[in-house]
Structure formats: structure tokens, C-alpha cells
Design a protein around this motif. Structure first.
Motif, PDB file in Angstrom:
ATOM      1  N   ASP A 268      35.832 -14.517 -29.838  1.00 27.31           N
ATOM      2  CA  ASP A 268      35.321 -15.648 -29.056  1.00 27.31           C
ATOM      3  C   ASP A 268      36.396 -16.154 -28.098  1.00 27.31           C
ATOM      4  O   ASP A 268      36.111 -16.442 -26.939  1.00 27.31           O
ATOM      5  CB  ASP A 268      34.873 -16.783 -29.974  1.00 27.31           C
ATOM      6  CG  ASP A 268      33.609 -16.460 -30.734  1.00 27.31           C
ATOM      7  OD1 ASP A 268      32.865 -15.546 -30.305  1.00 27.31           O
ATOM      8  OD2 ASP A 268      33.357 -17.117 -31.764  1.00 27.31           O
TER       9      ASP A 268
ATOM     10  N   GLY B  31      36.884 -14.262 -24.872  1.00 32.02           N
ATOM     11  CA  GLY B  31      35.906 -14.540 -23.838  1.00 32.02           C
ATOM     12  C   GLY B  31      35.988 -15.945 -23.273  1.00 32.02           C
ATOM     13  O   GLY B  31      35.640 -16.172 -22.128  1.00 32.02           O
TER      14      GLY B  31
ATOM     15  N   THR C 138      35.794  -7.472 -21.553  1.00 33.30           N
ATOM     16  CA  THR C 138      35.837  -8.650 -22.424  1.00 33.30           C
ATOM     17  C   THR C 138      34.498  -8.845 -23.115  1.00 33.30           C
ATOM     18  O   THR C 138      34.443  -9.007 -24.339  1.00 33.30           O
ATOM     19  CB  THR C 138      36.210  -9.917 -21.623  1.00 33.30           C
ATOM     20  OG1 THR C 138      37.457  -9.699 -20.977  1.00 33.30           O
ATOM     21  CG2 THR C 138      36.308 -11.124 -22.535  1.00 33.30           C
ATOM     22  N   GLU C 139      33.430  -8.825 -22.358  1.00 31.20           N
ATOM     23  CA  GLU C 139      32.102  -9.014 -22.957  1.00 31.20           C
ATOM     24  C   GLU C 139      31.756  -7.836 -23.869  1.00 31.20           C
ATOM     25  O   GLU C 139      31.156  -8.023 -24.926  1.00 31.20           O
ATOM     26  CB  GLU C 139      31.042  -9.201 -21.877  1.00 31.20           C
ATOM     27  CG  GLU C 139      29.691  -9.562 -22.416  1.00 31.20           C
ATOM     28  CD  GLU C 139      29.676 -10.825 -23.279  1.00 31.20           C
ATOM     29  OE1 GLU C 139      28.806 -10.893 -24.176  1.00 31.20           O
ATOM     30  OE2 GLU C 139      30.500 -11.730 -23.079  1.00 31.20           O
TER      31      GLU C 139
ATOM     32  N   ARG D  60      33.625  -8.286 -27.153  1.00 32.84           N
ATOM     33  CA  ARG D  60      33.040  -9.396 -27.920  1.00 32.84           C
ATOM     34  C   ARG D  60      31.759  -8.954 -28.616  1.00 32.84           C
ATOM     35  O   ARG D  60      31.535  -9.258 -29.788  1.00 32.84           O
ATOM     36  CB  ARG D  60      32.747 -10.574 -27.007  1.00 32.84           C
ATOM     37  CG  ARG D  60      33.993 -11.323 -26.587  1.00 32.84           C
ATOM     38  CD  ARG D  60      33.670 -12.478 -25.705  1.00 32.84           C
ATOM     39  NE  ARG D  60      33.080 -13.558 -26.515  1.00 32.84           N
ATOM     40  CZ  ARG D  60      32.534 -14.635 -25.999  1.00 32.84           C
ATOM     41  NH1 ARG D  60      32.469 -14.789 -24.690  1.00 32.84           N
ATOM     42  NH2 ARG D  60      32.054 -15.569 -26.777  1.00 32.84           N
ATOM     43  N   ARG D  61      30.919  -8.233 -27.899  1.00 29.00           N
ATOM     44  CA  ARG D  61      29.674  -7.739 -28.511  1.00 29.00           C
ATOM     45  C   ARG D  61      29.956  -6.704 -29.598  1.00 29.00           C
ATOM     46  O   ARG D  61      29.295  -6.684 -30.629  1.00 29.00           O
ATOM     47  CB  ARG D  61      28.764  -7.156 -27.443  1.00 29.00           C
ATOM     48  CG  ARG D  61      28.172  -8.191 -26.543  1.00 29.00           C
ATOM     49  CD  ARG D  61      27.254  -7.575 -25.527  1.00 29.00           C
ATOM     50  NE  ARG D  61      26.774  -8.595 -24.599  1.00 29.00           N
ATOM     51  CZ  ARG D  61      25.864  -8.370 -23.699  1.00 29.00           C
ATOM     52  NH1 ARG D  61      25.320  -7.167 -23.585  1.00 29.00           N
ATOM     53  NH2 ARG D  61      25.476  -9.340 -22.889  1.00 29.00           N
TER      54      ARG D  61
END
Length: 67
Positions: free
Chosen positions: A25, A28, A45-46, A49-50
Motif C-alpha cells: 500500500d 502506491g 507500482t500498480e 500492488r495487485r
């Protein structure tokens, strides 16, 4: 993702599942941390995170199956 989680846990500090999720978290939410991932590849980054979210969901499912 699992190997990276284990690397952090072994090399730097005890990093449980909740801590690892919080790290993802932070990557991001804080542009200073996200900049590292983005320097590797735009959109990373995304993606990471996923990927961490999927990894943690699987860990949760595995622990529930053992109960």
C-alpha cells in the motif's frame, strides 16, 4: 512475490502478511516509494500492488484450508 516477501523477511526485518500488505500500500500511496517501481517499468507500482494482494489472498485461503 513470495520470494520477494521471504527476502524482506530474511534480510531486513520480520515481515508478516499484514506488514507486507502495508508495504505494498505504501509503495502506491507514497510517490517516493512508487518511484522505484516506476523506474523499473511504467505501471509497475500498480502491478506489484495487485500481485501482492493476490499473493496475500492465496496465503489466507491456504491457511483456512488447513483449519
Amino acid at each position: 512475490v513470495k520470494a520477494y516477501h521471504e527476502f524482506i523477511d530474511r534480510r531486513f526485518y520480520s515481515c508478516g502478511a499484514a506488514m507486507f500488505g502495508s508495504l505494498a500500500d505504501m509503495w502506491g500511496e507514497d510517490p517516493r516509494f512508487g518511484a522505484y517501481w516506476e523506474s523499473l517499468r511504467p505501471g509497475m507500482t500498480e502491478f506489484i500492488r495487485r500481485a501482492v494482494a493476490v499473493y496475500l489472498d492465496r496465503l489466507l485461503l491456504e491457511s483456512e484450508e488447513r483449519l
